[in-house]
Design an enzyme around this catalytic site. Structure first.
Site, PDB file in Angstrom:
ATOM      1  N   SER A   1      -3.269  -0.846  16.588  1.00  0.00           N
ATOM      2  CA  SER A   1      -4.292  -1.857  16.908  1.00  0.00           C
ATOM      3  C   SER A   1      -4.327  -2.061  18.414  1.00  0.00           C
ATOM      4  O   SER A   1      -3.292  -1.956  19.084  1.00  0.00           O
ATOM      5  CB  SER A   1      -3.951  -3.195  16.241  1.00  0.00           C
ATOM      6  OG  SER A   1      -4.775  -4.220  16.770  1.00  0.00           O
TER       7      SER A   1
ATOM      8  N   TYR B   1       2.584  -9.608  15.098  1.00  0.00           N
ATOM      9  CA  TYR B   1       1.626  -8.562  14.682  1.00  0.00           C
ATOM     10  C   TYR B   1       1.396  -7.584  15.830  1.00  0.00           C
ATOM     11  O   TYR B   1       1.476  -6.368  15.657  1.00  0.00           O
ATOM     12  CB  TYR B   1       0.298  -9.190  14.250  1.00  0.00           C
ATOM     13  CG  TYR B   1      -0.759  -8.147  13.926  1.00  0.00           C
ATOM     14  CD1 TYR B   1      -0.675  -7.388  12.756  1.00  0.00           C
ATOM     15  CD2 TYR B   1      -1.827  -7.906  14.800  1.00  0.00           C
ATOM     16  CE1 TYR B   1      -1.643  -6.422  12.465  1.00  0.00           C
ATOM     17  CE2 TYR B   1      -2.787  -6.945  14.512  1.00  0.00           C
ATOM     18  CZ  TYR B   1      -2.683  -6.200  13.344  1.00  0.00           C
ATOM     19  OH  TYR B   1      -3.625  -5.232  13.067  1.00  0.00           O
TER      20      TYR B   1
HETATM   21  N1  LIG Z   1      -9.520  -4.856  10.371  1.00  0.00           N
HETATM   22  C1  LIG Z   1      -9.165  -5.003  11.639  1.00  0.00           C
HETATM   23  O1  LIG Z   1      -9.770  -5.766  12.417  1.00  0.00           O
HETATM   24  C2  LIG Z   1      -8.018  -4.170  12.169  1.00  0.00           C
HETATM   25  C3  LIG Z   1      -7.883  -4.064  13.564  1.00  0.00           C
HETATM   26  C4  LIG Z   1      -6.835  -3.321  14.077  1.00  0.00           C
HETATM   27  C5  LIG Z   1      -5.945  -2.711  13.225  1.00  0.00           C
HETATM   28  N2  LIG Z   1      -6.086  -2.816  11.875  1.00  0.00           N
HETATM   29  C6  LIG Z   1      -5.077  -2.162  11.014  1.00  0.00           C
HETATM   30  O2  LIG Z   1      -5.725  -1.357  10.065  1.00  0.00           O
HETATM   31  C7  LIG Z   1      -4.901  -1.212   8.906  1.00  0.00           C
HETATM   32  C8  LIG Z   1      -5.730  -1.460   7.658  1.00  0.00           C
HETATM   33  O3  LIG Z   1      -6.183  -2.780   7.708  1.00  0.00           O
HETATM   34  P1  LIG Z   1      -7.561  -3.276   7.059  1.00  0.00           P
HETATM   35  O4  LIG Z   1      -8.287  -3.988   8.112  1.00  0.00           O
HETATM   36  O5  LIG Z   1      -8.182  -2.201   6.295  1.00  0.00           O
HETATM   37  O6  LIG Z   1      -6.948  -4.409   6.096  1.00  0.00           O
HETATM   38  P2  LIG Z   1      -7.226  -4.795   4.574  1.00  0.00           P
HETATM   39  O7  LIG Z   1      -8.664  -4.672   4.278  1.00  0.00           O
HETATM   40  O8  LIG Z   1      -6.546  -6.115   4.385  1.00  0.00           O
HETATM   41  O9  LIG Z   1      -6.453  -3.646   3.781  1.00  0.00           O
HETATM   42  C9  LIG Z   1      -5.050  -3.556   3.863  1.00  0.00           C
HETATM   43  C10 LIG Z   1      -4.570  -2.521   2.867  1.00  0.00           C
HETATM   44  O10 LIG Z   1      -3.136  -2.508   2.902  1.00  0.00           O
HETATM   45  C11 LIG Z   1      -2.663  -2.690   1.551  1.00  0.00           C
HETATM   46  N3  LIG Z   1      -1.407  -3.443   1.562  1.00  0.00           N
HETATM   47  C12 LIG Z   1      -1.211  -4.701   2.027  1.00  0.00           C
HETATM   48  N4  LIG Z   1       0.060  -5.071   1.780  1.00  0.00           N
HETATM   49  C13 LIG Z   1       0.664  -4.011   1.169  1.00  0.00           C
HETATM   50  C14 LIG Z   1       1.963  -3.786   0.660  1.00  0.00           C
HETATM   51  N5  LIG Z   1       2.928  -4.724   0.739  1.00  0.00           N
HETATM   52  N6  LIG Z   1       2.243  -2.589   0.087  1.00  0.00           N
HETATM   53  C15 LIG Z   1       1.276  -1.648  -0.014  1.00  0.00           C
HETATM   54  N7  LIG Z   1       0.024  -1.798   0.450  1.00  0.00           N
HETATM   55  C16 LIG Z   1      -0.264  -2.980   1.030  1.00  0.00           C
HETATM   56  C17 LIG Z   1      -3.759  -3.443   0.843  1.00  0.00           C
HETATM   57  O11 LIG Z   1      -3.763  -3.160  -0.549  1.00  0.00           O
HETATM   58  P3  LIG Z   1      -3.103  -4.037  -1.723  1.00  0.00           P
HETATM   59  O12 LIG Z   1      -3.386  -5.467  -1.433  1.00  0.00           O
HETATM   60  O13 LIG Z   1      -3.797  -3.481  -2.934  1.00  0.00           O
HETATM   61  O14 LIG Z   1      -1.656  -3.677  -1.699  1.00  0.00           O
HETATM   62  C18 LIG Z   1      -5.001  -2.811   1.456  1.00  0.00           C
HETATM   63  O15 LIG Z   1      -5.312  -1.607   0.793  1.00  0.00           O
HETATM   64  C19 LIG Z   1      -3.742  -2.183   9.102  1.00  0.00           C
HETATM   65  O16 LIG Z   1      -2.596  -1.481   9.546  1.00  0.00           O
HETATM   66  C20 LIG Z   1      -4.239  -3.123  10.193  1.00  0.00           C
HETATM   67  O17 LIG Z   1      -3.190  -3.680  10.941  1.00  0.00           O
HETATM   68  C21 LIG Z   1      -7.112  -3.539  11.325  1.00  0.00           C
END
Ligand SMILES: NC(=O)c1ccc[n+]([C@@H]2O[C@H](COP(=O)([O-])OP(=O)(O)OC[C@H]3O[C@@H](n4cnc5c(N)ncnc54)[C@H](OP(=O)(O)O)[C@@H]3O)[C@@H](O)[C@H]2O)c1
Length: 269
Positions: free
Chosen positions: A143, A156
């Site tokens: 990120s 984070y």
């Molecule tokens: N969206 C943003 O603005 C943003 C910005 C920078 C970086 N990121 C990074 O991008 C990545 C994906 O994030 P996203 O935005 O797509 O978030 P999201 O929509 O909340 O999805 C997160 C995913 O991780 C899974 N997950 C959460 N806890 C888990 C656990 N304990 N074990 C296994 N799986 C788990 C969730 O599935 P389940 O709940 O089904 O387990 C879901 O599939 C993350 O690493 C985040 O830090 C996101």
């Protein structure tokens, strides 16, 4: 997806929604078989059925809570034992809003387990297997927060600084045939904004918020271009190169046998 022969199965963590589910969509359409990992079996099953129907690729699901050691070991074992796997997308992650002293320490601990420990252990299993075959790709979702203490997401951001540093260092240790990429998204419209207690994506300035399809397409374009660090919203990659060059300028003075002159207080001139 790449210039070299990375045609095998992709294992994607956090594939039930958001960025991970979008990687699943794109990689299935590019002809990769998939292994989808997350906790929500219903969502994983529905996505797998949809993508199988639309693309004809083979899709396996592994329900796993990656903060749970036994579940994590199951996924590590798959990476070690399944020689069809060419790509690991280390994507599962959580964020936590609020000031550090106000945060629930159990949630902080769990975030470190997911964002650092699981990413590290899965990368270790994949890197070992890929190094032995001298091919493969590890894509770590980091990120921009990891570059910006100003955003005040103490733990984070630190977990994401870890992911970026970790990826940069692996680049120095692994053969160039094992591809590596750290993707540094800015704010992207996914459920993470609700889950983290940040008030939802709707509370953000729309000029700063990227749609998840655009984010993943840009990240994959960066991968195809052989980038180690991809910041999807950054117009001029020379800005990151300059940032990295400023850091490198510190290197010759990071470890010396004398302290810097300004710290030699009380020493005879
Ligand atoms: N969206 C943003 O603005 C943003 C910005 C920078 C970086 N990121 C990074 O991008 C990545 C994906 O994030 P996203 O935005 O797509 O978030 P999201 O929509 O909340 O999805 C997160 C995913 O991780 C899974 N997950 C959460 N806890 C888990 C656990 N304990 N074990 C296994 N799986 C788990 C969730 O599935 P389940 O709940 O089904 O387990 C879901 O599939 C993350 O690493 C985040 O830090 C996101």
């Amino acid at each position: 997806m790449s210039k070299q022969d990375i045609r095998g199965t992709a294992l994607i963590t956090g594939a039930s929604t958001g960025i991970g589910a979008t990687y699943a969509d794109r990689l299935a359409r590019a002809g990769h078989d998939l292994i989808l990992v997350a906790r929500d079996t219903g969502r994983l099953g529905a996505l797998a059925a949809k993508l199988r129907g639309e693309t004809g690729v083979d899709i396996d699901i592994i329900p796993a809570d990656l903060t749970n050691k036994a579940d994590l070991a199951k996924v590590e074992a798959r990476l070690t034992d399944d020689s069809s796997i060419d790509i690991l997308v280390n994507n599962a992650g959580v964020a936590l809003a609020g000031a550090f002293v106000e945060q629930d320490l159990e949630r902080v601990d769990s975030m470190i387990q997911l964002n650092i420990v699981s990413v590290t252990r899965l990368a270790h299993a994949a890197a070992k297997a890929f190094a032995a075959r001298d091919r493969g790709a590890i894509i770590n979702i980091s990120s921009v927060v990891g570059l910006a203490p100003e955003l005040q997401m103490a733990v984070y951001g630190a977990t994401k600084a870890y992911v970026t540093y970790f990826t940069q260092t692996l680049r120095l240790q692994l053969s160039p045939n094992v591809r590596l990429q750290a993707v540094l998204p800015g704010a992207t419209r996914t459920e993470i904004w609700d889950r983290s207690g940040s008030g939802g994506a709707e509370s953000l300035d729309p000029n700063m918020l990227m749609e998840v399809d655009d984010l993943v397409d840009a990240a994959l374009a960066g991968f195809a271009q052989g980038e180690l660090i991809t910041i999807p919203s950054l117009p001029d990659p020379a800005d990151f190169t300059a940032y990295d060059a400023a850091r490198s300028k510190l290197l010759p003075n990071m470890s010396r046998n004398r302290s810097a002159e300004r710290y030699r207080v009380g020493e005879p001139a």
